[in-house]
Design a protein around this motif. Structure first.
Motif, PDB file in Angstrom:
ATOM      1  N   MET A   1      30.150  21.951  79.104  1.00 25.52           N
ATOM      2  CA  MET A   1      29.331  20.798  79.455  1.00 25.52           C
ATOM      3  C   MET A   1      28.942  20.061  78.182  1.00 25.52           C
ATOM      4  O   MET A   1      28.810  20.656  77.119  1.00 25.52           O
ATOM      5  CB  MET A   1      28.076  21.250  80.216  1.00 25.52           C
ATOM      6  N   SER A   2      28.793  18.750  78.297  1.00 29.34           N
ATOM      7  CA  SER A   2      28.358  17.977  77.138  1.00 29.34           C
ATOM      8  C   SER A   2      26.845  18.095  76.987  1.00 29.34           C
ATOM      9  O   SER A   2      26.127  18.391  77.940  1.00 29.34           O
ATOM     10  CB  SER A   2      28.757  16.515  77.283  1.00 29.34           C
ATOM     11  N   ARG A   3      26.374  17.858  75.781  1.00 25.02           N
ATOM     12  CA  ARG A   3      24.950  18.023  75.500  1.00 25.02           C
ATOM     13  C   ARG A   3      24.492  16.880  74.590  1.00 25.02           C
ATOM     14  O   ARG A   3      25.122  16.600  73.580  1.00 25.02           O
ATOM     15  CB  ARG A   3      24.717  19.370  74.819  1.00 25.02           C
ATOM     16  N   PRO A   4      23.397  16.207  74.968  1.00 22.14           N
ATOM     17  CA  PRO A   4      22.948  15.071  74.158  1.00 22.14           C
ATOM     18  C   PRO A   4      22.387  15.508  72.811  1.00 22.14           C
ATOM     19  O   PRO A   4      21.806  16.581  72.677  1.00 22.14           O
ATOM     20  CB  PRO A   4      21.856  14.428  75.022  1.00 22.14           C
ATOM     21  N   PHE A   5      22.601  14.658  71.812  1.00 15.55           N
ATOM     22  CA  PHE A   5      22.002  14.875  70.501  1.00 15.55           C
ATOM     23  C   PHE A   5      21.561  13.532  69.932  1.00 15.55           C
ATOM     24  O   PHE A   5      22.003  12.467  70.359  1.00 15.55           O
ATOM     25  CB  PHE A   5      22.988  15.558  69.544  1.00 15.55           C
ATOM     26  N   LEU A   6      20.673  13.599  68.956  1.00 19.64           N
ATOM     27  CA  LEU A   6      20.302  12.440  68.152  1.00 19.64           C
ATOM     28  C   LEU A   6      20.671  12.720  66.710  1.00 19.64           C
ATOM     29  O   LEU A   6      20.451  13.831  66.213  1.00 19.64           O
ATOM     30  CB  LEU A   6      18.795  12.157  68.240  1.00 19.64           C
ATOM     31  N   LYS A   7      21.223  11.750  66.044  1.00 19.98           N
ATOM     32  CA  LYS A   7      21.403  11.832  64.591  1.00 19.98           C
ATOM     33  C   LYS A   7      20.173  11.177  63.970  1.00 19.98           C
ATOM     34  O   LYS A   7      19.863  10.019  64.250  1.00 19.98           O
ATOM     35  CB  LYS A   7      22.675  11.105  64.170  1.00 19.98           C
ATOM     36  N   MET A   8      19.443  11.938  63.151  1.00 23.08           N
ATOM     37  CA  MET A   8      18.215  11.466  62.546  1.00 23.08           C
ATOM     38  C   MET A   8      18.259  11.713  61.039  1.00 23.08           C
ATOM     39  O   MET A   8      19.094  12.500  60.548  1.00 23.08           O
ATOM     40  CB  MET A   8      16.989  12.172  63.144  1.00 23.08           C
ATOM     41  N   ASN A   9      17.363  11.061  60.313  1.00 19.05           N
ATOM     42  CA  ASN A   9      17.246  11.364  58.894  1.00 19.05           C
ATOM     43  C   ASN A   9      15.814  11.147  58.420  1.00 19.05           C
ATOM     44  O   ASN A   9      15.077  10.324  58.968  1.00 19.05           O
ATOM     45  CB  ASN A   9      18.237  10.535  58.066  1.00 19.05           C
ATOM     46  N   GLY A  10      15.458  11.911  57.403  1.00 21.00           N
ATOM     47  CA  GLY A  10      14.209  11.725  56.687  1.00 21.00           C
ATOM     48  C   GLY A  10      14.540  11.495  55.229  1.00 21.00           C
ATOM     49  O   GLY A  10      14.984  12.419  54.546  1.00 21.00           O
ATOM     50  N   LEU A  11      14.463  10.246  54.773  1.00 15.81           N
ATOM     51  CA  LEU A  11      14.818   9.869  53.404  1.00 15.81           C
ATOM     52  C   LEU A  11      16.274  10.209  53.067  1.00 15.81           C
ATOM     53  O   LEU A  11      16.592  10.588  51.947  1.00 15.81           O
ATOM     54  CB  LEU A  11      13.886  10.545  52.393  1.00 15.81           C
ATOM     55  N   GLY A  12      17.156  10.096  54.064  1.00 16.09           N
ATOM     56  CA  GLY A  12      18.567  10.363  53.824  1.00 16.09           C
ATOM     57  C   GLY A  12      18.974  11.815  54.020  1.00 16.09           C
ATOM     58  O   GLY A  12      20.162  12.122  54.066  1.00 16.09           O
TER      59      GLY A  12
END
Length: 276
Positions: A1-12
């Motif tokens: 099954m597919s699973r949602p993700f977020l790509k995030m960053n804190g100061l790179g």
């Protein structure tokens, strides 16, 4: 099954944040490395998984962290700040409580996309780091790397993960890419170590580069910034509050009188997707 993700960053310092509060996600080390791979995967410094908290403990989410080499770690300052922002956006509240392997961490809003995280008390005993033998963690009596620019005794701090901090006269001349991986695996550090290179600009400002354990040189390291401020203040090189200037931007670190370390900085969402 597919699973949602977020790509995030804190100061790179970048993360793949996976939602696992409704369905468990237990990645293997190979899967972590595949996700983190910047050529064939999504690419990140750390993988972060949000899990449901234990009921009745007043926690918004349980959070686990993996470095890009597939090793699970206890703490990640920039990642905690990003998770805190996500949780506060979801609840509409101005605070969030996050359970990690390093204990409960408390996030609060500090402005538009700015988050403060109470990172708890620093570990200053040699067993807290941990070290292989007894040492004064304020200034180690050990040669970790034979280079004149690193001749000043480094300090050690645990922020839920181990840090050693070298104080250098010129950050741009410091042998970060060579000394970092060698010191990371020095026998004095049985669990390996994050390696900081700090240039004190004045009593309220520190320039910092961090070679992260299991991830290499990153744009920013939140726990590394906390460790550098504590190590500098213990030697009266700075005040107990300072701006840490990293390659990715600035963090405000305060080592309060109650011994808690507060980190304030930005959190950003880059894009959303689904894991195959």
């Amino acid at each position: 099954m597919s699973r949602p993700f977020l790509k995030m960053n804190g100061l790179g310092n970048d993360f793949v944040v996976v939602e696992a509060r409704s369905a468990p996600f237990q990645p293997t080390a190979d899967e972590v490395r595949a996700i983190a791979d910047r050529t064939s995967g999504i690419g990140c410094d750390q993988l972060i998984v949000l899990e449901p908290p234990e009921p009745g403990e007043g926690v918004d989410a349980r959070v686990r962290f993996w470095n890009s080499d597939g090793e699970e770690i206890s703490a990640c300052g920039n990642g905690t700040r990003c998770v805190g922002w996500l949780l506060m956006q979801a609840t509409g509240q101005d605070q969030a409580v996050i359970e990690t392997k390093a204990g409960k961490l408390y996030a609060s809003r500090a402005g538009e996309r700015l988050v403060s995280v109470d990172m708890g008390r620093p570990g200053l005993d040699w067993r807290d780091i941990p070290l292989a033998r007894e040492q004064d963690t304020r200034a180690l009596d050990a040669t970790l790397y034979p280079d004149a620019s690193l001749a000043t005794a480094p300090g050690c701090v645990s922020m839920g993960n181990p840090h050693v901090v070298f104080f250098v006269a010129d950050i741009d001349a410091a042998p970060v890419n060579v000394a970092g991986p060698m010191v990371e695996h020095h026998p004095l550090f049985p669990e390996a170590v994050n390696v900081g290179f700090a240039q004190v600009i004045d009593r309220g400002r520190i320039r910092l580069k961090v070679w992260e354990r299991g991830a290499g040189l990153t744009q920013a390291c939140g726990t590394g910034a906390c460790a550098a401020l504590v190590a500098a203040a213990r030697r009266d090189l700075t005040d107990r509050t300072a701006v840490l200037v990293l390659d990715g931007g600035e963090l405000l670190i305060e080592w309060r009188d109650d011994d808690h370390v507060i980190m304030t900085g930005p959190a950003a969402v880059d894009f959303a997707g689904e894991l195959p």
